[in-house]
Motif scaffolding. Sequence first.
Motif, short mmCIF file in Angstrom:
data_model
loop_
_atom_site.label_atom_id
_atom_site.label_comp_id
_atom_site.label_asym_id
_atom_site.label_seq_id
_atom_site.Cartn_x
_atom_site.Cartn_y
_atom_site.Cartn_z
N VAL A 628 10.18 29.12 73.61
CA VAL A 628 9.15 28.13 73.31
C VAL A 628 9.70 27.14 72.28
N PHE A 629 9.76 25.86 72.68
CA PHE A 629 10.14 24.78 71.77
C PHE A 629 8.85 24.23 71.14
N THR A 630 8.81 24.16 69.82
CA THR A 630 7.60 23.73 69.12
C THR A 630 7.79 22.35 68.49
N ASN A 631 6.65 21.76 68.09
CA ASN A 631 6.64 20.43 67.45
C ASN A 631 7.36 19.39 68.29
N VAL A 632 7.05 19.37 69.58
CA VAL A 632 7.70 18.45 70.51
C VAL A 632 6.89 17.15 70.58
N ALA A 633 7.56 16.03 70.51
CA ALA A 633 6.88 14.73 70.58
C ALA A 633 6.37 14.49 72.01
N ASP A 634 5.32 13.68 72.11
CA ASP A 634 4.74 13.39 73.43
C ASP A 634 5.76 12.70 74.34
N SER A 635 6.61 11.85 73.77
CA SER A 635 7.60 11.15 74.60
C SER A 635 8.60 12.12 75.19
N VAL A 636 8.92 13.17 74.47
CA VAL A 636 9.85 14.19 74.99
C VAL A 636 9.18 15.00 76.09
N ILE A 637 7.90 15.34 75.88
CA ILE A 637 7.18 16.09 76.91
C ILE A 637 7.11 15.28 78.20
N ALA A 638 6.91 13.96 78.08
CA ALA A 638 6.85 13.11 79.27
C ALA A 638 8.17 13.07 80.02
N ALA A 639 9.27 13.33 79.31
CA ALA A 639 10.60 13.27 79.95
C ALA A 639 11.05 14.63 80.48
N THR A 640 10.19 15.62 80.45
CA THR A 640 10.59 16.98 80.85
C THR A 640 10.97 17.04 82.33
N ASP A 641 10.15 16.41 83.19
CA ASP A 641 10.45 16.44 84.62
C ASP A 641 11.81 15.81 84.92
N GLU A 642 12.07 14.69 84.30
CA GLU A 642 13.35 14.00 84.53
C GLU A 642 14.51 14.86 84.05
N ALA A 643 14.31 15.55 82.91
CA ALA A 643 15.37 16.43 82.40
C ALA A 643 15.64 17.58 83.36
N ALA A 644 14.60 18.16 83.92
CA ALA A 644 14.79 19.25 84.87
C ALA A 644 15.57 18.77 86.09
N GLU A 645 15.25 17.58 86.56
CA GLU A 645 15.96 17.04 87.72
C GLU A 645 17.43 16.79 87.39
N THR A 646 17.68 16.26 86.20
CA THR A 646 19.05 15.97 85.80
C THR A 646 19.88 17.25 85.65
N LEU A 647 19.25 18.29 85.09
CA LEU A 647 19.95 19.55 84.86
C LEU A 647 20.02 20.41 86.11
N GLY A 648 19.27 20.03 87.15
CA GLY A 648 19.30 20.79 88.39
C GLY A 648 18.58 22.12 88.30
N ILE A 649 17.55 22.21 87.47
CA ILE A 649 16.78 23.45 87.36
C ILE A 649 15.40 23.23 87.95
N ASP A 650 14.74 24.33 88.27
CA ASP A 650 13.39 24.26 88.83
C ASP A 650 12.45 23.69 87.78
N PRO A 651 11.78 22.54 88.05
CA PRO A 651 10.88 21.96 87.03
C PRO A 651 9.72 22.87 86.69
N ARG A 652 9.41 23.83 87.56
CA ARG A 652 8.31 24.75 87.25
C ARG A 652 8.68 25.74 86.15
N SER A 653 9.97 25.89 85.87
CA SER A 653 10.38 26.78 84.78
C SER A 653 10.19 26.14 83.42
N LEU A 654 9.97 24.83 83.37
CA LEU A 654 9.68 24.12 82.13
C LEU A 654 8.19 23.79 82.11
N GLU A 655 7.43 24.55 81.37
CA GLU A 655 5.98 24.34 81.31
C GLU A 655 5.63 23.59 80.05
N VAL A 656 4.77 22.58 80.20
CA VAL A 656 4.31 21.79 79.05
C VAL A 656 2.79 21.85 78.99
N TYR A 657 2.25 21.37 77.89
CA TYR A 657 0.81 21.38 77.73
C TYR A 657 0.17 20.32 78.62
#
Length: 788
Positions: A628-657
């Motif tokens: 669990v990563f804490t104190n995450v900025a909203d802009s970073v949370i918005a970029a989670t999907d793009e990060a998952a795609e770039t890293l080639g991991i299942d975006p469902r493994s990265l859960e956000v609020y």
Amino acid sequence: MNTSVRRDLTRFLARSRPLRAAGIIALVAAAIAVALLVALQSLRTSPSQIADQTVGRFQYAIESQNAVGPHPPSEDRAITAALAAHGASDTAIGFRSFDLQVPGQSANLLFQEYDWPRQPFPQRITLLSGRWPTKAGEVVVSQTIPTRSDHSVIIRPGGAQVDVVGFAVDNFSRDAHFILAAPGTWHRLSQSWAGDSFQPVATRDILWNGDDGDDILAALAEVVKEPSDQLRSELWTREPSQPQSANLGPDEWMIAVGGPLTACAATGVYLGLFIRRIRTKLLLVGVPMSSTRAAVFSAAALTTGAGAATGTLAGITVGYLIVRPLIDALATSRPGDVQALPMSCLVIVITSLVGVIGALALVGSNKSAPRSTRQRRSPIVFTLLSIAMVILGVSVTRQSPSFDGRVAGMLVAGIGVVLLIPVIWPLLFRHAHGGGPVDLGVRRLLVDRRAGSLAATLIAATVVVGAATSTMVQSVVDDANAASESTVAPHQIQFRPATGDAHTDAAAVAAVQKRLGLAEPVRVVISDGHTTYWDGATLLVSDPAAVERLIGRRLSKQESAVLRAGGTVRTKTPDSGSVDFEAANGTTVPLTSTVMDDLDPSYRTIDGFMLQSAAEDRGISGSDPAFVFTNVADSVIAATDEAAETLGIDPRSLEVYHAPDLYTVPLATLLTALAAASLAALALLSYSSGLGRRMRPHLASLRSLGLPRTWLIRLVTTQLVGIVLVALLFGMMGGVLGAVMLLSAIGVQTTTTPWSFITVLLGMLVVTVVPATLTTTRRLRTVERLDL
């Protein structure tokens, strides 16, 4: 007296102001009832529209519950051949899935694959622009789906790209998110996620015209490898879904019957006072009492029937010219079909006549018993009827197999409570005091007991409907919203690697941390041992500092001490001082516990916390590790999907609020409550009109004695407010009692007070009382005359 004279008297009375007012009230009540019926049915999906959604232009559809993976086209051809061999003239095979996502869209997404140029659902799906998809990889999407600049959409998991060739709308859910794909698209997408840990699944739909006999189901069962009985349970047909001649729900019946009945019964109350005022005067000029009564009943039936009939026409006009177009413009679904309208109009006219004639007979009847005897006599009929209705309502609410039946039982029990008003009317005002005008007003309520108690009962009956429906729906909505929580707290990202290998997991966590620029995460493990108060999950962490990062505040000294001593800190379970866990060997392990009282509700998505070392010492195992990563900025949370795609991991493994989708009170319930408040005000207006006419000679006498107008206003206000308070008290008691019974029957334990309904109801009744009082005391005469 001959018939012509009686007929002339009937016409003369029908033109009197009280009878004209009765006709106007019947007209308004009928118009409100019809317009509300049109509105309520327009807000609901009709049976024929359900058929349009499920079977489309076909007669039969099977919505299979079994998941299907990639399949060869030969299987579809075998299904089509089996249907054709048993007389099916037209077939369609499609696939549905809710397991796919697109970047930038977190809401539920429906994927459907059909031969769309054949338009299997012409009433449901409308093409807004572009064309229908014709080859694998082409799709039509809703306007809520974000598309790329090259008119394409990325489908996850897998990251396959599909071409958007048009936009469409679901007429029964205009804000829905969907992708309509051409045949073969699901097979193409499945190749993109081959080998991934998460494998989306789809279910198959089979639609056809022809027959639904056992032979056709047996042939399908052989092809799709499902039992015939299961296929029968998954079968939808169009014929039973056609609208019936009468398909009104309990709330609609209450509006069609209860609304006009209540308003016109209140009209009958003041018409009864009118009879009692004029019959002696007409008797003095040679008109027999029986003829007067017959003429008044005939005139009341004539004016009320004409008013109710005219009101139904006015309600139909308002409903179709104003209400339905407004609903079509504002609602997210096409207006439902209005059913049984002619029958509803007939019921409204009949109940209007029953209400006015029944109340007229009760209040205006001649009494031979002395007044002292009449005042002490107990209305045993109301007592027995009240007990019978409460018992019947409770029985139906608990035992009815249908929800509509339970709602009807709730309303019957609530109305049974208000029937006690005539029984205890003297007890309510016997000890009321407040000065000259108040005392006189209370005494008049006791003297005119029959009219006052009946008016309060009628007003309370309408309050029951609004109070019961508002309390029930608001409680259900609040209960559902309380259970609607995000699995991740605000400003946090939860990463669950799917490998299960510690070294690989650490590398994946480091890659995510570096890509998003995050601080070191908190490692958590879900406890396998369930607790006595099981609600969510208990997380095993390394130290108290990890808990502080997860909950966003420092632990108190007591909370920290409990954790370090090997206990558990709870978030929302009762503080019993001890919580039982189950060890790996099956033994029960009691742990000292404490509850965090001031924890933000957003962090109550879990049950509690425990140190991992304490769990290991007691043999309590854990599984499913997460970071669990804490104190995450909203802009970073918005970029989670793009990060998952770039890293080639299942975006469902990265859960956000995600803020939970909260339910709201349906517009149909608000309209029902508003109708109840309006009819209560209309019933009060009906009674106050008759009260004013009856009291004017008495008020004029008091005025001639020199009493100021403010004194008279307090007198009239006391009587009206007394009736309003009794009606509100018993109406809310009956409504809440019925709602609590129904909520208990359906498993909802928390009851929410419908303050919005109470506020609207009080406002409408106050608005009614003030002008009624001022009108009654505005023009006073010192000489009483026959005022028709």
